[in-house]
Design a protein around this motif. Structure first.
Motif, short mmCIF file in Angstrom:
data_model
loop_
_atom_site.label_atom_id
_atom_site.label_comp_id
_atom_site.label_asym_id
_atom_site.label_seq_id
_atom_site.Cartn_x
_atom_site.Cartn_y
_atom_site.Cartn_z
N LEU B 388 65.79 36.70 42.37
CA LEU B 388 66.12 36.87 40.98
C LEU B 388 65.26 36.52 39.74
CD1 LEU B 388 70.07 36.63 41.79
CD2 LEU B 388 68.91 38.51 41.86
N GLY B 389 64.46 37.18 39.15
CA GLY B 389 63.58 36.22 37.80
C GLY B 389 63.07 35.29 38.41
N ALA B 390 62.89 35.18 39.76
CA ALA B 390 62.07 33.71 40.12
C ALA B 390 60.46 34.61 40.10
CB ALA B 390 62.09 33.33 41.14
N ASN B 391 59.38 34.18 39.95
CA ASN B 391 57.93 34.58 40.43
C ASN B 391 56.84 33.38 40.65
OD1 ASN B 391 55.78 36.21 39.96
ND2 ASN B 391 56.01 37.08 37.79
N ASP B 392 56.68 32.67 40.19
CA ASP B 392 55.30 31.51 40.16
C ASP B 392 55.99 31.30 41.68
OD1 ASP B 392 54.10 32.77 38.22
OD2 ASP B 392 54.51 31.02 37.31
N VAL B 393 57.22 30.33 42.26
CA VAL B 393 57.11 29.99 43.39
C VAL B 393 57.46 30.70 44.30
CG1 VAL B 393 59.33 28.14 41.65
CG2 VAL B 393 60.04 30.28 42.75
N VAL B 394 57.18 32.11 43.91
CA VAL B 394 57.22 32.07 45.22
C VAL B 394 56.08 33.17 44.95
CG1 VAL B 394 59.95 33.10 45.64
CG2 VAL B 394 58.29 34.65 44.06
N ASN B 395 54.89 32.54 44.61
CA ASN B 395 54.24 34.07 44.79
C ASN B 395 52.70 33.53 45.45
OD1 ASN B 395 51.20 35.32 43.59
ND2 ASN B 395 51.30 34.24 41.56
N PRO B 396 52.09 34.08 47.09
CA PRO B 396 51.67 33.44 47.96
C PRO B 396 50.07 33.09 47.13
CG PRO B 396 52.42 35.89 48.12
CD PRO B 396 53.32 35.31 46.46
N ALA B 397 50.14 33.21 46.56
CA ALA B 397 48.56 32.87 46.02
C ALA B 397 48.58 31.49 46.02
CB ALA B 397 47.88 33.71 44.25
N ALA B 398 49.48 31.16 45.59
CA ALA B 398 49.30 29.77 46.00
C ALA B 398 48.79 28.84 47.17
CB ALA B 398 51.01 29.15 45.19
N LYS B 399 48.40 29.71 48.11
CA LYS B 399 48.43 29.58 49.04
C LYS B 399 47.29 30.32 49.67
CE LYS B 399 52.28 28.88 52.58
NZ LYS B 399 52.92 29.60 53.78
N THR B 400 47.54 31.58 49.41
CA THR B 400 45.58 32.12 50.33
C THR B 400 44.40 32.25 49.37
OG1 THR B 400 47.08 34.29 48.55
CG2 THR B 400 47.49 33.85 51.41
N ASP B 401 44.78 32.04 47.44
CA ASP B 401 43.57 32.30 46.34
C ASP B 401 43.28 31.17 45.83
OD1 ASP B 401 42.24 32.83 44.50
OD2 ASP B 401 43.54 33.94 42.93
N PRO B 402 42.46 30.39 46.22
CA PRO B 402 42.23 29.50 45.43
C PRO B 402 41.58 29.61 44.53
CG PRO B 402 40.54 28.82 47.06
CD PRO B 402 41.32 30.53 47.17
N SER B 403 41.48 29.71 43.63
CA SER B 403 40.64 30.68 42.13
C SER B 403 41.96 30.55 41.29
CB SER B 403 40.45 31.60 41.89
OG SER B 403 40.84 32.76 41.77
N SER B 404 43.32 30.73 41.87
CA SER B 404 44.67 30.88 41.22
C SER B 404 45.06 29.20 40.07
CB SER B 404 45.65 31.23 41.60
OG SER B 404 46.81 31.22 41.83
N PRO B 405 45.48 29.31 39.77
CA PRO B 405 45.62 28.54 38.68
C PRO B 405 47.48 27.11 39.85
CG PRO B 405 46.03 29.94 37.74
CD PRO B 405 45.37 30.58 38.64
N ILE B 406 47.82 28.41 40.60
CA ILE B 406 49.45 27.29 40.82
C ILE B 406 48.58 27.32 42.41
CG2 ILE B 406 50.63 28.78 39.31
CD1 ILE B 406 51.39 30.41 41.90
N TYR B 407 47.38 27.16 42.68
CA TYR B 407 46.73 27.07 44.51
C TYR B 407 46.72 25.98 44.69
CZ TYR B 407 44.02 26.42 48.10
OH TYR B 407 43.12 26.84 49.62
N GLY B 408 47.51 25.52 45.68
CA GLY B 408 47.76 24.31 46.62
C GLY B 408 49.45 24.40 46.03
N MET B 409 49.98 24.86 44.85
CA MET B 409 51.83 24.51 44.98
C MET B 409 52.47 24.82 46.12
SD MET B 409 53.90 25.70 41.73
CE MET B 409 54.58 27.29 41.80
N PRO B 410 53.52 24.42 46.62
CA PRO B 410 54.64 24.58 47.35
C PRO B 410 55.33 25.35 47.31
CG PRO B 410 55.17 22.00 47.36
CD PRO B 410 53.80 22.96 46.00
N ILE B 411 55.28 26.30 47.97
CA ILE B 411 56.21 27.79 47.64
C ILE B 411 57.18 28.01 48.55
CG2 ILE B 411 54.32 28.81 46.27
CD1 ILE B 411 54.26 30.56 48.55
#
Lengths: 104, 465
Positions: B388-411
């Motif tokens: 429900l209206g969550a986005n960044d906290v479920v974004n798999p880019a945090a695990k897979t994309d080192p160039s993402s600004p949220i890379y490394g954040m636990p999701i």
């Protein structure tokens, strides 16, 4: 060097308080569950409103003819009160919800 | 005699602050802790008004003091009572700014007051300038943080901003040092004041909205330190203990928040968020692909025949004020024999604990909220995840994309569940401004619309089944 020593001498009691409070502050909230992070931040926000004591002293010592000091002092007390009262009331409102849920 | 009564009042206040903060860290005692600290504060304030003496003189201007106190109490109470639960973080930021401004004003008035007599001692000047600089930065920074969370102020970055900020900070410290140690001109105080206010603005402006809670917490501890400077100035132990306590606790809380997001405080502070997000936005086109939508009745069907549904609330739920509708849905699903749990990411919403407060408001039972680690263990045995209206906290880019600004954040690993239904208003990226490839996965179906409306419709749909 001498002035540094004098300063330490003059404020030694305060410096002790500062050091102990730093450890105490860290210790006291060290085990807070993340559920309470927002209310805790809000409560801490209200507690630093204690700065209002300084504002009251400044205001109370201001010369009755010194309008600049009076106006600035008045503002300081006003803003300090907002910080204290608003902070505590907002925190209470947040925590009220936890309580309502508990009694169920 | 009276002086000692004042001392006892301050001692009592200090104890209530410590106990209050301690009690605030436990759910059962939190409310009483807050009230205890408020009681201590009230005693400290009235003791100061009636008992404080300096050189045998009591405080004057009592009418002014009471006028300000009453006005502040009325406005503060109204503002705090009226504010919506969703706007809570802004409110905290606003009140924090007031405290910072208060500390800065004390320094300004006291500076002029003391100069009337003679140039104050070096240590006194240093204390005054400490309170002035930190208080001003906290004030203007909090105002910007408030504006950002309220959507009034946009992120603003210009080339070389870090250099500019560092330069400004250096300028402030250098000028203050010169003024204090070499007895510079009196008016230099005003330059320092203005420069500190500017620094607060430029300090917060480039920091991305998603990092705002960290910034507010940090500014909170700044104001604590500014209050402690006031304590030094007047030899006032209540101000000193209260200020330092908050300064230390606030700093720890800031670090805890950074940890939850797996970001270093340094990164937050130099505002790397704003910069990298622009870069990865351009790369986001490659995420692309097509998303599929699901109808309300299909979504209702999926959920009511599921064994376990996990709801992931986010800021979208908060803005739509959908917490009550969400509780409705949860109840009706439980009646159907579905196991319903809420997965709460540590930084869901705009502040840690934001979602817990909202759901608690809607009477959602404490036991149904699970934290991230527990939720991630639950997902493989989950049939439907409703986001429900969550986005960044479920974004798999945090695990897979080192160039993402949220890379490394636990999701939250919602992909482990069998089905994912995402409720959003549109395909627009979330607060961090990055695309989310989760929305294009085959498991995922989108359910567009305002969270409250969608939830109510879902409830109606399930009822009619």
């Amino acid at each position: 060097m001498d002035s540094m020593m004098n300063w330490l001498q003059e404020y030694q009691e305060m410096i002790y308080v500062v050091i102990l409070m730093i450890f105490l502050g860290i210790e006291v909230i060290g085990r807070v569950p993340s559920v309470l992070h927002t209310p805790l931040m809000s409560g801490a926000n209200a507690i630093h409103g204690v700065v209002i004591i300084g504002a009251i002293i400044v205001m109370g010592q201001a010369d009755a003819n010194n309008w600049l000091a009076l106006v600035l002092g008045f503002l300081a007390v006003l803003l300090g009160t907002l910080n204290v009262v608003g902070g505590f009331v907002v925190t209470d409102r947040m925590l009220e919800m936890f309580k309502a849920k508990k009694s169920k | 005699m009276e002086m000692s009564l004042l001392t006892i009042s301050y001692l009592f206040a200090s104890i209530t602050f410590i106990l209050g903060l301690k009690m605030l860290s436990h759910p059962a005692s939190a409310r009483n802790g807050n009230r205890l600290a408020a009681l201590g504060m009230a005693i400290a304030i009235f003791a100061t008004i009636f008992l404080y003496e300096s050189d045998g003189k009591k405080l004057g201007n009592l009418i002014w003091i009471f006028a300000a106190l009453i006005l502040g109490t009325v406005v503060g109470t109204l503002a705090a009572k009226k504010v919506k639960m969703t706007a809570m973080p802004q409110m905290v930021s606003l009140f924090n700014g007031m405290g910072g401004a208060c500390a800065a004003l004390i320094s300004v008035v006291e500076y002029n007051h003391l100069l009337h007599v003679q140039e104050p001692a070096t240590s006194t000047l240093a204390i005054i300038f400490g309170g002035l600089i930190i208080g001003s930065v906290s004030f203007s920074g909090s105002m910007i943080a408030w504006g950002k969370l309220d959507g009034r102020v946009k992120d603003f970055v210009f080339k070389g901003q870090h250099i500019f900020n560092l330069g400004l900070l250096f300028f402030i410290v250098a000028l203050a040092t010169y003024r204090i140690a070499w007895h510079g001109e009196i008016w230099m105080m005003y330059i320092i004041l203005v420069a500190s206010l500017l620094y607060g603005i430029f300090f917060v402006l480039p920091i991305g909205g998603a990092d705002m809670p960290v910034v507010i917490s940090l500014l909170n501890s700044f104001t604590g330190v500014a209050a402690a400077f006031g304590g030094f100035l007047y030899g006032n132990k209540a101000m000193l203990t209260g200020g330092i306590l908050v300064g230390a606790a606030g700093t720890l809380l800031t670090i805890l928040m950074c940890k939850a997001m797996n970001r270093s405080l340094m990164h937050v502070l130099i505002g790397s968020f704003g910069q990298t997000s622009a870069a990865s936005l351009s790369g986001a086109a490659s995420v692309g692909g097509s998303h599929k939508e699901v109808t309300l009745s299909d979504a209702a069907m999926m959920m009511s025949y599921a064994q376990r549904v996990v709801i992931v609330p986010g800021y979208g739920l908060a803005v739509a004020q959908a917490q009550h509708a969400c509780h409705e849905l949860e109840k009706i699903l439980i009646d159907k024999g579905v196991d319903v749990t809420y997965a709460i990411h540590p930084v869901a919403g705009r502040m840690p604990g934001h979602m817990n407060v909202l759901l608690a408001e809607a009477d959602v039972a404490y036991e149904q909220l699970v934290e991230m680690e527990a939720a991630n263990e639950l997902f493989p045995q989950t049939d439907v995840v409703l986001i429900l209206g969550a986005n960044d906290v479920v974004n798999p880019a945090a695990k897979t994309d080192p160039s993402s600004p949220i890379y490394g954040m636990p999701i939250l690993d919602v992909e482990l569940a069998k089905q994912v239904i995402v409720n959003k208003r549109s395909m627009k990226p979330g607060y961090a401004g990055i695309e989310n490839e989760l929305f294009y996965k085959p498991k995922t179906s989108m359910l567009f619309g305002d969270a409250k409306k969608v939830l109510q419709d879902l409830v109606a749909e399930i009822k009619s089944m």
